[in-house]
Write a protein that holds these residues in place. Structure first.
Motif, PDB file in Angstrom:
ATOM      1  N   GLY A  98       0.805  -1.216   0.000  1.00 29.96           N
ATOM      2  CA  GLY A  98       0.000   0.000   0.000  1.00 29.96           C
ATOM      3  C   GLY A  98       0.841   1.270   0.000  1.00 29.96           C
ATOM      4  N   PRO A  99       1.877   1.377   0.849  1.00 26.22           N
ATOM      5  CA  PRO A  99       2.710   2.591   0.815  1.00 26.22           C
ATOM      6  C   PRO A  99       3.451   2.792  -0.506  1.00 26.22           C
ATOM      7  CG  PRO A  99       2.936   1.497   2.915  1.00 26.22           C
ATOM      8  CD  PRO A  99       2.143   0.564   2.037  1.00 26.22           C
ATOM      9  N   LEU A 100       3.889   1.722  -1.143  1.00 25.57           N
ATOM     10  CA  LEU A 100       4.560   1.852  -2.436  1.00 25.57           C
ATOM     11  C   LEU A 100       3.597   2.410  -3.477  1.00 25.57           C
ATOM     12  CD1 LEU A 100       7.106   1.275  -4.191  1.00 25.57           C
ATOM     13  CD2 LEU A 100       6.069  -0.939  -4.681  1.00 25.57           C
ATOM     14  N   LEU A 101       2.399   1.861  -3.521  1.00 26.69           N
ATOM     15  CA  LEU A 101       1.393   2.346  -4.453  1.00 26.69           C
ATOM     16  C   LEU A 101       0.974   3.776  -4.110  1.00 26.69           C
ATOM     17  CD1 LEU A 101      -0.384   1.697  -6.865  1.00 26.69           C
ATOM     18  CD2 LEU A 101      -2.032   0.684  -5.295  1.00 26.69           C
ATOM     19  N   ALA A 102       0.880   4.081  -2.824  1.00 24.45           N
ATOM     20  CA  ALA A 102       0.520   5.436  -2.397  1.00 24.45           C
ATOM     21  C   ALA A 102       1.587   6.445  -2.827  1.00 24.45           C
ATOM     22  CB  ALA A 102       0.340   5.472  -0.888  1.00 24.45           C
ATOM     23  N   ALA A 103       2.850   6.075  -2.762  1.00 25.38           N
ATOM     24  CA  ALA A 103       3.915   6.985  -3.184  1.00 25.38           C
ATOM     25  C   ALA A 103       3.829   7.267  -4.682  1.00 25.38           C
ATOM     26  CB  ALA A 103       5.279   6.395  -2.837  1.00 25.38           C
ATOM     27  N   ALA A 104       3.531   6.242  -5.471  1.00 24.89           N
ATOM     28  CA  ALA A 104       3.390   6.437  -6.916  1.00 24.89           C
ATOM     29  C   ALA A 104       2.192   7.332  -7.219  1.00 24.89           C
ATOM     30  CB  ALA A 104       3.241   5.090  -7.617  1.00 24.89           C
ATOM     31  N   ILE A 105       1.087   7.118  -6.527  1.00 28.95           N
ATOM     32  CA  ILE A 105      -0.106   7.941  -6.741  1.00 28.95           C
ATOM     33  C   ILE A 105       0.147   9.377  -6.294  1.00 28.95           C
ATOM     34  CG2 ILE A 105      -2.510   8.291  -6.048  1.00 28.95           C
ATOM     35  CD1 ILE A 105      -2.730   5.212  -5.880  1.00 28.95           C
ATOM     36  N   ALA A 106       0.821   9.561  -5.159  1.00 26.72           N
ATOM     37  CA  ALA A 106       1.126  10.909  -4.677  1.00 26.72           C
ATOM     38  C   ALA A 106       2.043  11.632  -5.655  1.00 26.72           C
ATOM     39  CB  ALA A 106       1.754  10.855  -3.290  1.00 26.72           C
ATOM     40  N   ALA A 107       3.013  10.933  -6.240  1.00 28.12           N
ATOM     41  CA  ALA A 107       3.887  11.549  -7.250  1.00 28.12           C
ATOM     42  C   ALA A 107       3.076  11.968  -8.465  1.00 28.12           C
ATOM     43  CB  ALA A 107       4.996  10.577  -7.659  1.00 28.12           C
ATOM     44  N   TRP A 108       2.094  11.160  -8.828  1.00 31.22           N
ATOM     45  CA  TRP A 108       1.230  11.461  -9.968  1.00 31.22           C
ATOM     46  C   TRP A 108       0.360  12.688  -9.668  1.00 31.22           C
ATOM     47  CZ3 TRP A 108       0.156   8.500 -14.531  1.00 31.22           C
ATOM     48  CH2 TRP A 108      -0.903   8.983 -15.285  1.00 31.22           C
ATOM     49  N   ILE A 109      -0.227  12.712  -8.480  1.00 33.95           N
ATOM     50  CA  ILE A 109      -1.135  13.799  -8.107  1.00 33.95           C
ATOM     51  C   ILE A 109      -0.386  15.125  -7.988  1.00 33.95           C
ATOM     52  CG2 ILE A 109      -2.545  14.693  -6.200  1.00 33.95           C
ATOM     53  CD1 ILE A 109      -3.471  11.829  -5.723  1.00 33.95           C
ATOM     54  N   GLU A 110       0.794  15.093  -7.404  1.00 37.89           N
ATOM     55  CA  GLU A 110       1.538  16.322  -7.133  1.00 37.89           C
ATOM     56  C   GLU A 110       2.327  16.833  -8.339  1.00 37.89           C
ATOM     57  OE1 GLU A 110       1.617  18.433  -4.374  1.00 37.89           O
ATOM     58  OE2 GLU A 110      -0.222  17.289  -4.170  1.00 37.89           O
ATOM     59  N   ALA A 111       2.286  16.119  -9.444  1.00 33.91           N
ATOM     60  CA  ALA A 111       3.011  16.559 -10.638  1.00 33.91           C
ATOM     61  C   ALA A 111       2.306  17.761 -11.257  1.00 33.91           C
ATOM     62  CB  ALA A 111       3.071  15.423 -11.647  1.00 33.91           C
ATOM     63  N   PRO A 112       3.075  18.602 -11.935  1.00 32.62           N
ATOM     64  CA  PRO A 112       2.433  19.705 -12.664  1.00 32.62           C
ATOM     65  C   PRO A 112       1.466  19.157 -13.714  1.00 32.62           C
ATOM     66  CG  PRO A 112       4.802  20.026 -12.544  1.00 32.62           C
ATOM     67  CD  PRO A 112       4.508  18.656 -12.012  1.00 32.62           C
ATOM     68  N   THR A 113       0.512  19.946 -14.109  1.00 31.87           N
ATOM     69  CA  THR A 113      -0.527  19.524 -15.049  1.00 31.87           C
ATOM     70  C   THR A 113       0.091  18.941 -16.316  1.00 31.87           C
ATOM     71  OG1 THR A 113      -1.913  21.299 -14.224  1.00 31.87           O
ATOM     72  CG2 THR A 113      -2.582  20.279 -16.288  1.00 31.87           C
ATOM     73  N   GLY A 114      -0.371  17.767 -16.675  1.00 31.07           N
ATOM     74  CA  GLY A 114       0.091  17.110 -17.891  1.00 31.07           C
ATOM     75  C   GLY A 114       1.368  16.314 -17.733  1.00 31.07           C
ATOM     76  N   GLU A 115       1.978  16.325 -16.559  1.00 31.60           N
ATOM     77  CA  GLU A 115       3.235  15.606 -16.368  1.00 31.60           C
ATOM     78  C   GLU A 115       3.098  14.466 -15.370  1.00 31.60           C
ATOM     79  OE1 GLU A 115       6.398  18.224 -15.346  1.00 31.60           O
ATOM     80  OE2 GLU A 115       5.968  19.610 -16.977  1.00 31.60           O
ATOM     81  N   GLY A 116       1.896  13.986 -15.135  1.00 29.91           N
ATOM     82  CA  GLY A 116       1.663  12.955 -14.129  1.00 29.91           C
ATOM     83  C   GLY A 116       2.459  11.691 -14.358  1.00 29.91           C
ATOM     84  N   TRP A 117       2.364  11.130 -15.566  1.00 33.30           N
ATOM     85  CA  TRP A 117       3.061   9.876 -15.857  1.00 33.30           C
ATOM     86  C   TRP A 117       4.568  10.084 -15.857  1.00 33.30           C
ATOM     87  CZ3 TRP A 117       2.909   5.068 -15.197  1.00 33.30           C
ATOM     88  CH2 TRP A 117       3.705   4.208 -15.906  1.00 33.30           C
TER      89      TRP A 117
END
Length: 107
Positions: free
Chosen positions: A52-71
């Motif tokens: 869960g924490p590994l997946l949460a870190a990936a999702i948090a990186a995606w959410i906190e990325a500037p618009t259009g740079e999630g992936w």
């Protein structure tokens, strides 16, 4: 009116991480708590919930990325998270030597 400054931006990512880590892990582990009499067949959920924490870190990186740079942000985080920073021998010592040494002390 909320103003986003560089000083409070990282804190938002940390909050996302902690909320998601707890939510994902406990969502996976909840059948073990809610149905303890049937938990024998659900033991694999203990290991699955640990990711869960590994997946949460990936999702948090995606959410906190500037618009259009999630992936792109998620890929950069994964690359930096799994880039070896020390000699492979230390990884082997930690993953094999410590458990084997502990087992040898308890025999």
């Amino acid at each position: 009116m909320s103003v986003t400054t560089p000083s409070n931006r990282p804190l938002k990512g940390v909050i996302w991480f902690y909320v998601l880590a707890y939510a994902l892990s406990w969502a996976i582990w909840s059948p073990l708590v809610l149905f303890p009499e049937q938990s024998e067949g659900l033991r694999f959920l203990v290991i699955l919930g640990a990711f869960g924490p590994l997946l949460a870190a990936a999702i948090a990186a995606w959410i906190e990325a500037p618009t259009g740079e999630g992936w792109d942000s998620c890929k950069a985080w994964l690359k930096s998270a799994f880039q070896p920073r020390i000699h492979v021998g230390w990884y082997l010592l930690g993953s094999l030597g410590l458990p084997l040494g502990t087992a040898a002390l308890h025999v």
